[in-house]
Scaffold this active site. Structure first.
Site, short mmCIF file in Angstrom:
data_model
loop_
_atom_site.label_atom_id
_atom_site.label_comp_id
_atom_site.label_asym_id
_atom_site.label_seq_id
_atom_site.Cartn_x
_atom_site.Cartn_y
_atom_site.Cartn_z
N ASP A 299 0.89 -1.26 0.07
CA ASP A 299 -0.10 0.06 -0.16
C ASP A 299 0.81 1.38 -0.03
O ASP A 299 2.22 1.33 0.54
CB ASP A 299 -0.77 0.22 1.14
CG ASP A 299 -1.98 -1.06 1.26
OD1 ASP A 299 -2.03 -1.78 0.24
OD2 ASP A 299 -2.91 -0.83 2.05
N ASP A 300 0.29 2.36 -0.36
CA ASP A 300 0.69 3.73 -0.51
C ASP A 300 1.93 4.23 -1.35
O ASP A 300 1.98 5.18 -1.32
CB ASP A 300 1.14 3.97 1.23
CG ASP A 300 0.25 3.88 2.38
OD1 ASP A 300 -1.01 3.44 1.80
OD2 ASP A 300 0.60 3.45 3.39
N HIS B 178 -6.13 3.27 -4.27
CA HIS B 178 -5.78 3.54 -2.82
C HIS B 178 -6.22 5.08 -2.51
O HIS B 178 -5.66 5.75 -1.59
CB HIS B 178 -4.54 3.13 -2.64
CG HIS B 178 -4.38 2.86 -1.10
ND1 HIS B 178 -5.22 2.18 -0.41
CD2 HIS B 178 -3.54 3.18 -0.06
CE1 HIS B 178 -4.85 1.97 1.04
NE2 HIS B 178 -3.89 2.66 1.07
N HIS C 179 -4.92 9.40 -0.20
CA HIS C 179 -4.74 8.48 0.80
C HIS C 179 -5.80 9.10 1.86
O HIS C 179 -5.44 9.33 3.01
CB HIS C 179 -3.35 8.29 1.56
CG HIS C 179 -3.36 7.21 2.47
ND1 HIS C 179 -3.29 7.36 3.57
CD2 HIS C 179 -3.13 5.95 1.95
CE1 HIS C 179 -3.08 6.16 4.32
NE2 HIS C 179 -2.79 5.12 3.40
N HIS D 172 3.80 -2.33 2.96
CA HIS D 172 3.70 -0.87 2.63
C HIS D 172 4.88 -0.35 2.12
O HIS D 172 5.79 -0.51 2.56
CB HIS D 172 3.37 0.16 3.90
CG HIS D 172 1.88 -0.08 4.36
ND1 HIS D 172 1.98 -1.13 5.48
CD2 HIS D 172 0.90 0.53 4.30
CE1 HIS D 172 0.37 -1.29 5.64
NE2 HIS D 172 -0.11 -0.08 5.12
#
Length: 218
Positions: free
Chosen positions: A33-34, A84, A88, A188
Site C-alpha cells: 500500500d501507499d 488507494h 490517501h 507498505h
C-alpha cells in the site's frame, strides 16, 4: 490481533469485500500500500524479482502523478495495480461524494499512465481493484464503488510494518504468527516502512517459502 488479523464484525460490514483467498490452497498473496515512491518501491520490486513473485500494489494517485517512472517500473514488471484513492483519504472524514470523486481521480491517472506505458494496441482488461486507506469507508461509499465495478480488496494479515513501535523482527513475527492458507498479506512501500522492509520483506518471503507457501496474484 484486532489490527493484524481483522475480527469478524469487520467482514460483516463489508460482506462482499475480499479478505482472504482460497483457504484450501497453500498460497498467500502479497500486497503493498501507499506507493509508488522512489525511496521504497524500487527496493520492493528488486526483492520480488529476486524471488520470482508478483504482487498487487494499491497506489495513491498523487504518488503516481509525482513518480510516473516508478509507476512504470511496477507495471512493466507485471504486478497488479489497485486504487488507494488520490490523496490517501479516510472515508469517514470525507463526504461520500468527495471520497468517490477522489477515488475516481486516482483511477483516471492510473489508467492514463498504464495506457501510456503499455505498447499500442496491447489489451488492458485487469479487474478494477480498490482498497480503502486505513481499511474503513462509509457503507454508501463501499456500495457505490462496487456498483462502479470495483473489487474491494481488504486483507487477512496486516504486518504493521508502518508502526514506529515495531522492529523488523516484530514484522516478521507477525507474518509467522498470522499467515495461513489464502492470506492476503499487507506490507507498505512507504517512508515509514522501508527501513524495516529491508530486513523484514526478504525474511518473511523466505520463511513463507520454507513453510511450503507459494505466492499468488490477486
Amino acid at each position: 490481533m484486532f489490527i493484524e488479523q481483522p475480527v469478524r464484525f469487520l467482514r460483516w460490514i463489508y460482506p462482499h469485500a475480499t479478505w482472504r483467498m482460497d483457504s484450501s490452497s497453500k498460497v498467500v498473496y502479497l500486497t503493498f500500500d501507499d506507493g509508488p515512491i522512489p525511496e521504497a518501491t524500487p527496493f520492493v520490486l528488486d526483492t520480488l524479482a529476486r524471488y520470482g513473485i508478483r504482487a498487487t500494489f494499491f497506489m495513491v494517485g498523487d504518488n503516481v502523478r509525482k513518480h510516473p517512472d516508478v509507476f512504470a517500473q511496477v507495471v512493466r514488471a507485471g504486478h497488479r495495480i489497485g486504487n488507494h484513492t488520490f490523496n490517501h483519504i479516510g472515508g469517514f472524514r470525507w463526504t461520500s461524494s468527495d471520497y468517490l470523486a477522489n477515488s475516481e481521480k486516482a483511477r483516471d491517472i492510473i489508467e492514463a499512465e498504464t495506457q501510456r506505458i503499455l505498447s499500442s494496441g496491447q489489451p488492458h482488461d485487469e479487474p478494477l481493484l480498490f482498497r480503502p486507506p486505513h481499511g474503513w469507508m462509509r457503507t454508501v461509499q463501499y456500495r457505490t464503488l462496487r456498483k462502479m465495478g470495483y473489487h474491494i480488496i481488504m486483507w487477512d494479515l496486516v504486518t504493521r510494518d508502518y508502526s514506529r513501535r515495531l522492529t523488523a523482527a516484530d514484522v516478521v513475527a507477525n507474518v509467522k504468527r498470522y499467515a495461513r492458507n489464502g492470506s492476503i498479506i499487507t506490507f507498505h512501500d512507504s517512508l515509514r516502512s522501508i527501513d524495516k522492509l529491508h530486513t523484514a520483506l526478504p525474511e518473511s518471503i523466505e520463511w513463507l517459502q520454507s513453510q511450503g507457501y507459494s505466492f499468488g496474484l490477486l
